[in-house]
Scaffold this motif. Structure first.
Motif, PDB file in Angstrom:
ATOM      1  N   GLY A 256       0.846  -1.185   0.000  1.00  0.00           N
ATOM      2  CA  GLY A 256       0.000   0.000   0.000  1.00  0.00           C
ATOM      3  C   GLY A 256       0.883   1.237   0.000  1.00  0.00           C
ATOM      4  O   GLY A 256       2.041   1.182  -0.422  1.00  0.00           O
ATOM      5  N   PRO A 257       0.373   2.388   0.463  1.00  0.00           N
ATOM      6  CA  PRO A 257       1.169   3.616   0.436  1.00  0.00           C
ATOM      7  C   PRO A 257       2.565   3.393   1.016  1.00  0.00           C
ATOM      8  O   PRO A 257       2.716   2.892   2.133  1.00  0.00           O
ATOM      9  CB  PRO A 257       0.343   4.582   1.288  1.00  0.00           C
ATOM     10  N   THR A 258       3.579   3.745   0.233  1.00  0.00           N
ATOM     11  CA  THR A 258       4.958   3.363   0.544  1.00  0.00           C
ATOM     12  C   THR A 258       5.878   4.572   0.520  1.00  0.00           C
ATOM     13  O   THR A 258       5.902   5.325  -0.458  1.00  0.00           O
ATOM     14  CB  THR A 258       5.458   2.325  -0.475  1.00  0.00           C
ATOM     15  N   HIS A 259       6.635   4.718   1.580  1.00  0.00           N
ATOM     16  CA  HIS A 259       7.638   5.787   1.671  1.00  0.00           C
ATOM     17  C   HIS A 259       8.899   5.325   0.941  1.00  0.00           C
ATOM     18  O   HIS A 259       9.255   4.140   0.992  1.00  0.00           O
ATOM     19  CB  HIS A 259       7.960   6.072   3.137  1.00  0.00           C
TER      20      HIS A 259
ATOM     21  N   ARG B  63       1.378   6.797  -8.177  1.00  0.00           N
ATOM     22  CA  ARG B  63       0.886   8.147  -7.947  1.00  0.00           C
ATOM     23  C   ARG B  63       1.302   8.591  -6.552  1.00  0.00           C
ATOM     24  O   ARG B  63       1.581   7.756  -5.668  1.00  0.00           O
ATOM     25  CB  ARG B  63      -0.621   8.243  -8.122  1.00  0.00           C
ATOM     26  N   VAL B  64       1.360   9.887  -6.364  1.00  0.00           N
ATOM     27  CA  VAL B  64       1.656  10.439  -5.044  1.00  0.00           C
ATOM     28  C   VAL B  64       0.350  10.487  -4.260  1.00  0.00           C
ATOM     29  O   VAL B  64      -0.621  11.120  -4.690  1.00  0.00           O
ATOM     30  CB  VAL B  64       2.274  11.844  -5.155  1.00  0.00           C
ATOM     31  N   VAL B  65       0.330   9.806  -3.106  1.00  0.00           N
ATOM     32  CA  VAL B  65      -0.895   9.807  -2.288  1.00  0.00           C
ATOM     33  C   VAL B  65      -0.839  10.845  -1.185  1.00  0.00           C
ATOM     34  O   VAL B  65      -1.871  11.306  -0.702  1.00  0.00           O
ATOM     35  CB  VAL B  65      -1.169   8.415  -1.688  1.00  0.00           C
ATOM     36  N   ARG B  66       0.376  11.226  -0.772  1.00  0.00           N
ATOM     37  CA  ARG B  66       0.561  12.275   0.229  1.00  0.00           C
ATOM     38  C   ARG B  66       2.046  12.565   0.323  1.00  0.00           C
ATOM     39  O   ARG B  66       2.861  11.924  -0.343  1.00  0.00           O
ATOM     40  CB  ARG B  66       0.025  11.834   1.601  1.00  0.00           C
ATOM     41  N   ARG B  67       2.373  13.549   1.134  1.00  0.00           N
ATOM     42  CA  ARG B  67       3.779  13.828   1.444  1.00  0.00           C
ATOM     43  C   ARG B  67       3.978  13.769   2.952  1.00  0.00           C
ATOM     44  O   ARG B  67       3.094  14.149   3.713  1.00  0.00           O
ATOM     45  CB  ARG B  67       4.192  15.196   0.915  1.00  0.00           C
ATOM     46  N   GLU B  68       5.149  13.287   3.329  1.00  0.00           N
ATOM     47  CA  GLU B  68       5.538  13.270   4.742  1.00  0.00           C
ATOM     48  C   GLU B  68       6.808  14.094   4.877  1.00  0.00           C
ATOM     49  O   GLU B  68       7.855  13.712   4.331  1.00  0.00           O
ATOM     50  CB  GLU B  68       5.765  11.840   5.225  1.00  0.00           C
ATOM     51  N   SER B  69       6.688  15.241   5.536  1.00  0.00           N
ATOM     52  CA  SER B  69       7.806  16.185   5.669  1.00  0.00           C
ATOM     53  C   SER B  69       8.407  16.517   4.309  1.00  0.00           C
ATOM     54  O   SER B  69       9.614  16.605   4.138  1.00  0.00           O
ATOM     55  CB  SER B  69       8.879  15.610   6.610  1.00  0.00           C
ATOM     56  N   GLY B  70       7.528  16.682   3.335  1.00  0.00           N
ATOM     57  CA  GLY B  70       7.950  17.054   1.994  1.00  0.00           C
ATOM     58  C   GLY B  70       8.304  15.900   1.080  1.00  0.00           C
ATOM     59  O   GLY B  70       8.456  16.092  -0.129  1.00  0.00           O
ATOM     60  N   THR B  71       8.422  14.681   1.620  1.00  0.00           N
ATOM     61  CA  THR B  71       8.796  13.515   0.806  1.00  0.00           C
ATOM     62  C   THR B  71       7.551  12.845   0.246  1.00  0.00           C
ATOM     63  O   THR B  71       6.585  12.598   0.975  1.00  0.00           O
ATOM     64  CB  THR B  71       9.600  12.507   1.645  1.00  0.00           C
ATOM     65  N   ARG B  72       7.585  12.510  -1.030  1.00  0.00           N
ATOM     66  CA  ARG B  72       6.439  11.874  -1.669  1.00  0.00           C
ATOM     67  C   ARG B  72       6.251  10.438  -1.182  1.00  0.00           C
ATOM     68  O   ARG B  72       7.206   9.668  -1.130  1.00  0.00           O
ATOM     69  CB  ARG B  72       6.625  11.873  -3.189  1.00  0.00           C
ATOM     70  N   VAL B  73       5.023  10.098  -0.855  1.00  0.00           N
ATOM     71  CA  VAL B  73       4.627   8.730  -0.517  1.00  0.00           C
ATOM     72  C   VAL B  73       3.802   8.207  -1.682  1.00  0.00           C
ATOM     73  O   VAL B  73       2.861   8.858  -2.138  1.00  0.00           O
ATOM     74  CB  VAL B  73       3.815   8.694   0.793  1.00  0.00           C
ATOM     75  N   TYR B  74       4.158   7.002  -2.166  1.00  0.00           N
ATOM     76  CA  TYR B  74       3.585   6.486  -3.413  1.00  0.00           C
ATOM     77  C   TYR B  74       2.616   5.335  -3.174  1.00  0.00           C
ATOM     78  O   TYR B  74       2.719   4.601  -2.191  1.00  0.00           O
ATOM     79  CB  TYR B  74       4.706   5.965  -4.326  1.00  0.00           C
ATOM     80  N   ALA B  75       1.707   5.192  -4.133  1.00  0.00           N
ATOM     81  CA  ALA B  75       0.855   4.004  -4.204  1.00  0.00           C
ATOM     82  C   ALA B  75       0.803   3.552  -5.655  1.00  0.00           C
ATOM     83  O   ALA B  75       1.002   4.349  -6.581  1.00  0.00           O
ATOM     84  CB  ALA B  75      -0.548   4.304  -3.692  1.00  0.00           C
ATOM     85  N   ALA B  76       0.541   2.253  -5.846  1.00  0.00           N
ATOM     86  CA  ALA B  76       0.423   1.717  -7.201  1.00  0.00           C
ATOM     87  C   ALA B  76      -0.869   2.200  -7.847  1.00  0.00           C
ATOM     88  O   ALA B  76      -1.861   2.485  -7.170  1.00  0.00           O
ATOM     89  CB  ALA B  76       0.449   0.201  -7.168  1.00  0.00           C
ATOM     90  N   VAL B  77      -0.849   2.308  -9.175  1.00  0.00           N
ATOM     91  CA  VAL B  77      -2.011   2.771  -9.934  1.00  0.00           C
ATOM     92  C   VAL B  77      -2.476   1.664 -10.865  1.00  0.00           C
ATOM     93  O   VAL B  77      -1.670   1.055 -11.570  1.00  0.00           O
ATOM     94  CB  VAL B  77      -1.664   4.024 -10.762  1.00  0.00           C
TER      95      VAL B  77
END
Length: 365
Positions: free
Chosen positions: A118-121, A160-174
């Motif tokens: 799932g959402p992955t740093h 896709r980018v699902v959110r950012r954590e301290s400016g770093t993109r967190v990804y999920a598969a599309v």
């Protein structure tokens, strides 16, 4: 009906994008695209752009609210944020440079890993795939190969980018549904992208329209031929006027000459990439002086400053400001195109109001 003058186009350029502040989602929808930039001086460009168009907007609101919006971080004419339905027009994106078999295999492994988690740093990917090693970076030095691979997978629409954590993109598969890839459908997608460019940056001098159509090769490189064809089809259908040997274009359903474009008295500090000032060619034609973004210019060679914010008063960009952190808010240093500030008491009042808005925008919620 009289043809628009350059004064009309200047007022139109300002009025059509400084709409009444609305919600964040509606503002992005109306803008069509918001360019992103990581520099904070005093805030990121996307926040500086949105603060004039979103009610009660604070620096960082886009990053905080992004997971709940129908918005994507993606490429268009450059990198930024756009409505998800617009981003879908550019996928599946087919870069000019294809992966070799080894890169394709690594990408498949990373994609399977992200699908499972799932959402992955990125740090989780780096830990799992440390054996990918390092590769040469774009600006010299080396990068972790997995970090670069994540960027490439995002660009290709696998992530896709699902959110950012301290400016770093967190990804999920599309998972993307198949698209109609017929010549007619491809041309229709390209036409819609060109329409978005015109809607975003109009009124546009002809060379700028051509340049922006070429920049769509960043967001939709696989539609380059269709984009050229769409532009050729659309030009005769757009509203236009020739002034001093330059043809200007804007959407056919808009009036460039209108009493509704009468400017208000407000002073506004704009982002360097705000749609009002983004096109440096148009800027010089409309305001008669040269604005440059100098963050990447060596300090001794800067004329305006590290992150000069164009200073808009009424419908005139009269100068710029640089903001640096201070004990009681940002310290602002101004410069003026004609060498001095306006002596109008109304300007001073409106500038004070804009600085108060800027302090509120930078304040934590």
């Amino acid at each position: 009906m009289k043809s628009p003058t350059l004064d009309d186009l200047r007022r139109y350029a300002v009025a059509r994008t400084l709409f009444a502040p609305t919600t964040l989602g509606r503002a992005i929808e109306r803008l069509g695209f918001v360019q992103a930039d990581p520099i904070r001086a005093p805030a990121r460009a996307q926040d500086l752009t949105l603060r004039h168009r979103v009610a009660d907007y604070r620096a960082g609101d886009l990053e905080q609210r992004y997971p709940r919006l129908a918005v994507e971080e993606d490429c268009f004419v450059n990198y930024g944020f756009l409505p998800r339905r617009h981003a879908e027009l550019m996928h599946p994106r087919e870069p000019k440079r294809r992966w070799d078999a080894a890169t394709r295999r690594r990408a498949d492994e990373v994609l399977a890993f992200v699908r499972e988690r799932g959402p992955t740093h990125p740090k989780e990917v780096l830990a799992e795939f440390s054996h990918h090693g390092r590769v040469k970076g774009y600006w010299g030095g080396t990068l972790n190969a997995s970090t670069q691979l994540l960027d490439a997978m995002h660009y290709r629409g696998l992530l896709r980018v699902v959110r950012r954590e301290s400016g770093t993109r967190v990804y999920a598969a599309v998972e993307r549904a198949p698209v109609d890839d017929s010549p007619t459908a491809r041309l229709a997608r390209a036409r819609t992208l060109v329409e978005l460019v015109v809607a975003k940056y109009a009124p546009l001098p002809a060379p700028s329209l051509t340049y922006l159509a070429r920049l769509l090769g960043y967001g939709a490189p696989h539609l380059a031929d269709e984009t050229r064809a769409a532009l050729a089809q659309m030009k005769p259908q757009l509203a236009s006027v020739a002034i001093d040997g330059i043809t200007w274009y804007w959407p056919a359903d808009e009036r460039a000459r209108s009493a509704r474009h009468e400017p208000d008295d407000a002073v506004r500090l704009l982002a360097p990439f705000d749609p009002i000032v983004w096109d440096r060619r148009r800027f010089e034609l409309l305001w008669g002086w040269t604005y440059k973004f100098e963050a990447y210019t060596p300090a001794p060679q800067r004329k305006l400053g590290y992150y000069a914010l164009p200073l808009l008063w009424r419908d005139q960009v009269i100068g710029w400001a640089n903001a640096t952190p201070g004990k009681v808010g940002p310290k602002i240093e101004f410069g003026y195109a004609n060498g001095r500030a306006p002596r109008d008491a109304g300007f001073r009042r409106e500038l004070d109001a804009e600085l108060a808005r800027l302090r509120a925008f930078l304040a934590a919620r």
